[in-house]
Design an enzyme around this catalytic site. Structure first.
Site, PDB file in Angstrom:
ATOM      1  N   ASP A 119     -33.140   6.404  -2.163  1.00  0.00           N
ATOM      2  CA  ASP A 119     -33.572   5.380  -3.110  1.00  0.00           C
ATOM      3  C   ASP A 119     -32.882   4.045  -2.829  1.00  0.00           C
ATOM      4  O   ASP A 119     -31.690   4.006  -2.538  1.00  0.00           O
ATOM      5  CB  ASP A 119     -33.205   5.864  -4.524  1.00  0.00           C
ATOM      6  CG  ASP A 119     -33.837   5.026  -5.608  1.00  0.00           C
ATOM      7  OD1 ASP A 119     -35.073   4.947  -5.627  1.00  0.00           O
ATOM      8  OD2 ASP A 119     -33.102   4.449  -6.427  1.00  0.00           O
TER       9      ASP A 119
ATOM     10  N   GLU B 252     -36.337   4.296   1.358  1.00  0.00           N
ATOM     11  CA  GLU B 252     -37.134   3.308   0.635  1.00  0.00           C
ATOM     12  C   GLU B 252     -36.488   1.952   0.877  1.00  0.00           C
ATOM     13  O   GLU B 252     -35.385   1.698   0.391  1.00  0.00           O
ATOM     14  CB  GLU B 252     -37.121   3.626  -0.865  1.00  0.00           C
ATOM     15  CG  GLU B 252     -37.963   2.663  -1.647  1.00  0.00           C
ATOM     16  CD  GLU B 252     -37.460   2.386  -3.069  1.00  0.00           C
ATOM     17  OE1 GLU B 252     -38.241   1.876  -3.867  1.00  0.00           O
ATOM     18  OE2 GLU B 252     -36.285   2.665  -3.358  1.00  0.00           O
TER      19      GLU B 252
HETATM   20  C1  NOJ Z   1     -36.741   2.875  -6.728  1.00  0.00           C
HETATM   21  C2  NOJ Z   1     -37.550   3.943  -7.393  1.00  0.00           C
HETATM   22  O1  NOJ Z   1     -38.717   4.164  -6.628  1.00  0.00           O
HETATM   23  C3  NOJ Z   1     -37.855   3.468  -8.790  1.00  0.00           C
HETATM   24  O2  NOJ Z   1     -38.756   4.318  -9.439  1.00  0.00           O
HETATM   25  C4  NOJ Z   1     -36.567   3.342  -9.550  1.00  0.00           C
HETATM   26  O3  NOJ Z   1     -36.805   2.785 -10.824  1.00  0.00           O
HETATM   27  C5  NOJ Z   1     -35.576   2.457  -8.816  1.00  0.00           C
HETATM   28  N1  NOJ Z   1     -35.489   2.728  -7.424  1.00  0.00           N
HETATM   29  C6  NOJ Z   1     -34.183   2.608  -9.398  1.00  0.00           C
HETATM   30  O4  NOJ Z   1     -33.659   3.858  -9.031  1.00  0.00           O
END
Ligand code: NOJ
Length: 554
Positions: free
Chosen positions: A201, A242
């Site tokens: 993440d 990500e």
């Molecule tokens: C990215 C995630 O895809 C999202 O859903 C989340 O709110 C944020 N990171 C914070 O963890």
């Protein structure tokens, strides 16, 4: 070369246990239910399941606010059930990767509770503090319009703490040695339980040096260290990051030597896919593909259509973004965070089966590994009455039974969609399974064919030259195999003329239907494509086994 990098040709399927299926009637999806549906996923052709956070959490950001990295949230199950699930998935030939959310914790995490209550606590240094309010306290919010600051005063601590996301998600100081150790311990724990890696993440923020007086530079070495540890513990595990960053930065994430993350979600291409779907103009998509061409040999792109977040169009030009908004989000309530669309794929494409197939055909043929969002295989819709991104996180629609068969309980954790077009009475797995022409069966067939085209995951590729502006053509070459894919983004019939580069004149055999194209005397093909049509062609005989060039007997 022996091709055993499994992620190069995986079919990844992303789901949240909570919204997949409830086995015990408490209204919340669980691991027992999910385990029961593994045969469904295997039948669809999935080879890797990405589980969104299921850890201990107050659940204020759908689990992305973790309060216990070593716990399973009691409402989704027990450890025993998780291990059963992992074992069953393996038996059916599927790997599992899990979300690793270590840029921040929940403010209910014991580390933060200890840190805020005692300046001398060893956990104080885990977080990022400032005695006074930093001048940039209201800059850099990820959720503009909802989140008001990135520094918030904690009454107990008497200091300000940094949070890139919501204020209940304090950022960890990921450059602190003790925090680094905690992160590796968490990774080691889940690897030991049998997962094949992590969806990481918020990576650009994770690797940022943070602090009120610190210049926010990125430390990519952190990724190298994590990769080292990962492969020390489990040699075939991966990190799928990500990171919504421009192409010139991506090599830093993969590492010049391919020694950082193996996979990155391709946000750059994703945004241009939607631009092209909205306008019919394929030029920006072509350019984005070329811009993301370079990558180390072992690295791979994750190609996706929709995810659990808003469709983030922040990296298009203002004009491009407005054009996509005009097509796919004509009402204000469909927009989010000044940059994105909080809708699912099928409603954006007006539930037009031709366009849904076109988009999915792209998902399975662009250079990389496809990442499917649960529910898109049956064309699920969204619920705009739900706040923020919850609109696209409604329960899976299994049947026409009450609550779409998601639960036998009276109160599902989130309402199942029941509108006239996308309601569970009309869109559900049970009905589509019995209908040979359903989107579900189409998806199953296309996945089957994608698996027979490993050249898409492995191969070198080139854009076909001289295509009409609304057509994208790609040629894949791998060993002696050559595959051509074409997509027509226009609402009209189009003639495409092409010649296969570097091969003698040869028929093109349609991999998805009966037709084929014979070359003329100079090796040229003329393909007539229907509105929103797509073609997957094998150059030559599709049934001939793959032979490496050097092994072929003449
Ligand atoms: C990215 C995630 O895809 C999202 O859903 C989340 O709110 C944020 N990171 C914070 O963890």
């Amino acid at each position: 070369m022996i091709h055993d990098l499994w992620y190069k040709n995986a079919i990844i399927y992303c789901l949240n246990v909570e919204t997949f299926i409830d086995s015990n009637g408490d209204g919340c999806g669980d691991f027992v239910g999910l385990t029961d549906k593994l045969a469904y996923l295997a039948g669809l052709g999935v080879t890797c399941i990405w589980l969104m956070p299921f850890y201990g959490s107050p659940n204020k950001d759908d689990g992305y606010d973790v309060s216990d990295y070593y716990g399973v949230h009691p409402r989704v199950g027990t450890f025993g059930e998780v291990v059963e699930f992992l074992n069953q998935a393996r038996q059916l030939g599927m790997r599992v990767i899990v979300d690793l959310v270590v840029n921040h914790t929940s403010d209910q995490h014991p580390w933060f509770k200890a840190a805020r209550s005692d300046p001398d606590s060893p956990y104080r240094q885990y977080y990022v503090w400032s005695k006074t309010r930093p001048p940039k306290w209201n800059k850099g919010m990820v959720f503009p319009g909802v989140q008001e600051s990135t520094w918030t005063r904690d009454v107990k601590a008497g200091e300000y703490y940094f949070h890139r996301f919501y204020d209940f998600q304090p950022d960890l100081d990921t450059h602190d040695a003790a925090v680094k150790e905690e992160i590796t311990r968490v990774m080691g724990f889940w690897l030991q339980l049998g997962v094949s890696g992590f969806r990481m993440d918020a990576v650009p923020f994770l690797i940022e040096r943070k602090g009120a007086k610190v210049r926010p530079t990125r430390d990519y070495d952190l990724l190298h260290d994590m990769r080292d540890f990962l492969q020390w513990r489990r040699r075939d595990a991966i990190m799928l990051a990500e990171a919504n960053v421009p192409p010139q930065q991506t090599l830093h994430y993969f590492g010049e030597e391919g020694d950082r993350v193996q996979m990155l979600l391709n946000f750059w291409v994703n945004q241009r896919m939607f631009y092209t779907l909205a306008t019919g103009n394929a030029a920006p998509l072509r350019k984005a593909l070329l811009q993301t061409y370079e990558r180390p040999h072992a690295a791979q792109w994750g190609i996706f259509l929709r995810a659990h977040d808003e469709l983030d169009l922040g990296r298009l030009t203002d004009r491009q973004r407005e054009q996509v908004f005009a097509q796919f989000a004509p009402q204000k309530r469909m927009l989010l965070y000044d940059r994105g669309i909080r809708r699912r794929l099928a409603p954006m494409l007006n539930n037009d089966r031709r366009r849904i197939e076109l988009a999915n055909s792209l998902l399975f043929t662009l250079p990389g590994t496809p990442v499917i969002r649960y529910g898109d295989e049956i064309g699920m819709g969204d619920d705009l009455d739900l706040p923020e991104r919850y609109s696209v996180r409604t329960p899976m629609q299994w049947s026409a039974q009450p609550h779409g068969g998601f639960t036998i309980g009276r109160r599902p954790i989130r309402k199942v969609i029941d509108d006239d077009v996308f309601g569970f009475q009309r869109v559900n797995v049970a009905d589509q399974r019995r209908d040979p022409n359903s989107l579900l069966n189409w998806t199953e067939r296309i996945i089957r064919m994608r698996k027979e085209c490993p050249e898409i995951g492995w191969g070198g590729w080139q854009l076909l030259p001289r295509m009409p502006g609304h057509v994208l053509g790609i040629q894949y070459d791998w060993n002696d195999r050559c595959t051509i894919v074409l997509h027509n983004f226009a609402d009209r019939t189009t003639k495409v003329r092409l010649r296969v580069d570097g091969r003698p004149p040869c028929p093109l055999v349609n991999l998805l239907s009966q037709d084929r194209s014979e070359p003329d005397e100079i090796g040229r093909h003329v393909i007539e494509m229907e509105p929103y049509g797509y073609r997957w062609f094998r150059v030559g005989d599709p049934e001939r086994p793959l032979t490496a060039e050097k092994n072929r007997r003449r």
